[in-house]
Design an enzyme around this catalytic site. Structure first.
Site, PDB file in Angstrom:
ATOM      1  N   VAL A  67      34.581  69.941  78.872  1.00  0.00           N
ATOM      2  CA  VAL A  67      34.782  68.887  77.696  1.00  0.00           C
ATOM      3  C   VAL A  67      35.370  69.463  76.451  1.00  0.00           C
ATOM      4  CG1 VAL A  67      33.239  67.053  78.553  1.00  0.00           C
ATOM      5  CG2 VAL A  67      32.324  69.057  77.006  1.00  0.00           C
ATOM      6  N   ASN A  93      27.648  62.973  77.768  1.00  0.00           N
ATOM      7  CA  ASN A  93      26.496  63.632  78.223  1.00  0.00           C
ATOM      8  C   ASN A  93      26.399  64.980  78.188  1.00  0.00           C
ATOM      9  OD1 ASN A  93      23.564  63.791  79.280  1.00  0.00           O
ATOM     10  ND2 ASN A  93      24.793  64.414  81.128  1.00  0.00           N
ATOM     11  N   TYR A 159      22.385  74.180  67.319  1.00  0.00           N
ATOM     12  CA  TYR A 159      22.379  72.904  68.378  1.00  0.00           C
ATOM     13  C   TYR A 159      22.027  71.749  67.573  1.00  0.00           C
ATOM     14  CZ  TYR A 159      20.174  70.223  72.034  1.00  0.00           C
ATOM     15  OH  TYR A 159      20.016  69.170  73.366  1.00  0.00           O
TER      16      TYR A 159
END
Length: 281
Positions: A67, A93, A159
């Site tokens: 991705v 996801n 993150y």
């Protein structure tokens, strides 16, 4: 409202679909009668996942996809529309985690986390949204973010930056595509599964051609006590139900509620503090 009232016969696409939340959600979509295209960088895992779903009687297909690269996600969209005829639900996801204090993050750590966790979702929107709009049949876009996308967590800075971005993407998109009958949901679980950490190590090791993977687990600050009974299978049911209800936020952990409330209370309290110090606007 979003245009999804039942999963029966729908075309669905899930990135990071070979394991974890992605595979559990694919299983749930299939159980409810959907056709599924799974995308993942893990080719053996992808083949195993597709074979398992087909064994359960689900129409399932696998497409290799990293991705981080827009052309690969565009290829995924091309294949999904070819294989399914139409696409109704897209679940972005795919994700990894690098943990540790911001001061210890290398430039490559930042790039790797943001390329997958944020650009992966942006690429999914770029590849699929124009075609969903052109299809003019409604649909739904779902994203996996994190509790770390709603509340800052020590040790999860990089993150969190990526996942805050995913939450912002979903929130804005929900407003912009509502009139086109396209719904949007964003999943914000607390738990960082062991599988997510081990998958991150494995993917990064392979990606950089390393004999052994870098340490991606690091150290994470204290998190609120979690409900260990929340499983990926229950996540999957909650995601499917949220899509049917066109619910924007999908919040599996009741334990996250107080922390989320406190964050917004801190923001709100700042106005009073500034006023008390003489700030006028």
């Amino acid at each position: 409202m979003g245009g999804i009232s039942s999963f029966a016969g729908l075309g669905t696409v899930i990135t990071g679909g070979a394991s974890g939340i992605g595979f559990a959600t694919a299983t749930e979509f299939g159980r409810r009668g959907a056709k599924v295209v799974l995308a993942d960088v893990d080719q053996p895992g992808l083949e195993h996942a597709v074979a398992h779903l087909r064994g359960e009687g689900v129409e399932a297909h696998g497409v290799g996809c990293d991705v981080r690269h827009l052309d690969e996600v565009v290829h995924l969209a091309d294949e999904a529309f070819r294989l399914l005829g139409q696409v109704d639900v897209v679940f972005s996801n795919a994700g990894i985690v690098v943990a540790g204090p911001i001061a210890e993050m290398t430039h490559e750590d930042w790039r790797w986390v943001i390329d997958i966790d944020l650009w992966g979702s942006i690429h999914t929107v770029e590849a699929f949204l124009p075609r969903l709009l052109e299809q003019n049949k409604g649909g739904h876009l779902a994203f996996t973010a994190s509790f770390a996308g709603l509340v800052p967590n020590a040790g999860l800075g990089a993150y969190g930056v990526a996942k805050y971005g995913v939450v912002g993407l979903a929130e804005t998109l929900a407003r912009e595509v509502k009139d086109a009958g396209i719904g949007v949901s964003v999943l914000c679980p607390m738990v960082i599964e062991t599988k997510l950490v081990s998958n991150s190590e494995r993917i990064r090791g392979a990606d950089y051609g390393l004999a052994s993977s870098p340490d991606v687990t690091g150290s994470v600050g204290s998190l609120p006590a979690q409900d260990d009974t929340v499983t990926v299978d229950s996540f999957a049911k909650l995601i499917a139900d949220a899509i049917l209800a066109n619910r924007l936020y999908v919040l599996p952990h009741e334990a996250s509620r107080a922390s989320i409330r406190r964050r917004f209370e801190r923001i709100d309290r700042t106005f009073d503090e500034q006023a008390a110090e003489g700030w006028r606007h």
